[in-house]
Scaffold this active site. Structure first.
Site, short mmCIF file in Angstrom:
data_model
loop_
_atom_site.label_atom_id
_atom_site.label_comp_id
_atom_site.label_asym_id
_atom_site.label_seq_id
_atom_site.Cartn_x
_atom_site.Cartn_y
_atom_site.Cartn_z
N LYS A 174 16.18 -64.08 -110.74
CA LYS A 174 14.79 -64.39 -111.11
C LYS A 174 14.28 -65.61 -110.36
O LYS A 174 13.66 -66.51 -110.94
CB LYS A 174 14.66 -64.57 -112.62
CG LYS A 174 15.01 -63.30 -113.41
CD LYS A 174 14.79 -63.50 -114.89
CE LYS A 174 15.09 -62.22 -115.67
NZ LYS A 174 16.54 -61.90 -115.71
N ARG A 175 14.49 -65.64 -109.05
CA ARG A 175 14.04 -66.77 -108.26
C ARG A 175 12.53 -66.69 -108.02
O ARG A 175 11.96 -65.62 -107.91
CB ARG A 175 14.78 -66.80 -106.92
CG ARG A 175 16.28 -67.02 -107.03
CD ARG A 175 16.60 -68.33 -107.74
NE ARG A 175 17.98 -68.73 -107.52
CZ ARG A 175 18.93 -68.74 -108.46
NH1 ARG A 175 18.63 -68.35 -109.69
NH2 ARG A 175 20.16 -69.15 -108.18
#
Length: 280
Positions: A98-99
């Protein structure tokens, strides 16, 4: 060498193995349920067992990076091995990290997970677009160059997500719908499936007001322990259900460390998902 596009590889895997993603989530309580210590040795035993039991029969495996990162460099080393062994056994790997950032920082994240020579190279990466969809451009470019894919958070199952994802823009469309529209534009003309997918919760109920036909995959968490069932998928996703990859974590992992029990759980979920999709 650039890989065949992720969307094409995923479509083939879904058709051959069934549309199922199994999460690799080695949190402390699950390690304890398996009789393992909450340390690097337990982490490695857990991850290798999941890969051994599932990588030859599921379309996607999804390691949650945070549960490896908490052990520092030794945990990251286990994550590298997990990704490499899963891919070698035939599963596609989506790194659940979930960058989301801007400019050179987003480019560095993309290089870490999407560059073909990176130790953590994965077939796809989960990303957060809430610094603006355009902030994901370095990841989009890197994914296209390497044949990888992205799963963009669009309509997530956590209640807190509504305050951002359901916020309405001046044009009357909410943010979640806007993200879906961006992804549909990325996937125009791609066959048999685009490589840029959305994360859409399977627990959200009727989503018929959203255009989920983005010509890309829909990663659907929430099946199993969170309450959604494979039979719910047609009601939630409608005509887009053929492109849905439901994610199951605890519903499968609670059967470990017994390899046979893990495989039986995977096969059962895969059959139920196939039946649900075929009913539409």
């Amino acid at each position: 060498m650039t890989l065949e596009p992720f969307g094409a590889r995923l479509r083939r895997a879904m058709d051959q193995r069934g549309p199922l993603c199994v999460g690799i989530d080695p949190h402390a309580s699950l390690l304890a349920e398996w009789g393992l210590n909450d340390d690097v040795a337990g982490l490695e035993r857990f991850s290798r067992t999941v890969v051994e039991a599932t990588a030859d029969r599921v379309a996607l495996l999804k390691p949650q990076s945070a549960f490896f990162e908490r052990f520092g460099s030794r945990g990251i080393a286990v994550l590298e091995k997990t990704v490499q062994e899963a891919r070698a056994a035939g599963a596609l790997v989506v790194m659940d990290a979930k960058r989301g950032d801007i400019g050179s920082t987003m480019a560095a994240y993309a290089e870490s997970f999407l560059h073909k020579d990176a130790p953590l190279f994965s077939d796809a990466l989960t990303v957060s677009p809430y610094l603006g969809y355009g902030s994901l451009s370095p990841a989009v470019v890197s994914a296209r160059e390497s044949g990888a894919g992205l799963f963009v958070l669009a309509l997530t199952s956590n209640p807190e997500g509504r305050e951002v994802q359901r916020a309405v823009r001046p044009d009357g469309r909410d943010i979640g719908a806007t993200m879906l529209a961006h992804l549909a534009a990325e996937n125009v003309g791609e066959e048999p499936l685009g490589s840029f997918g959305a994360v859409v919760g399977a627990t959200l109920g009727d989503l018929s007001t959203y255009d989920l036909d983005i010509n890309g995959p829909l990663l659907a968490p929430g099946v199993g322990a969170q309450g959604a069932t494979p039979a719910d998928l047609p009601r939630v996703f409608g005509s887009a259900v053929r492109n849905v990859v439901p994610n199951v974590s605890r519903g499968v992992l609670r059967h470990g460390p017994d390899l046979v029990a893990l495989r039986d759980a995977v096969d059962r979920f895969a059959r139920e998902v196939r039946a649900a999709v075929a009913s539409v």
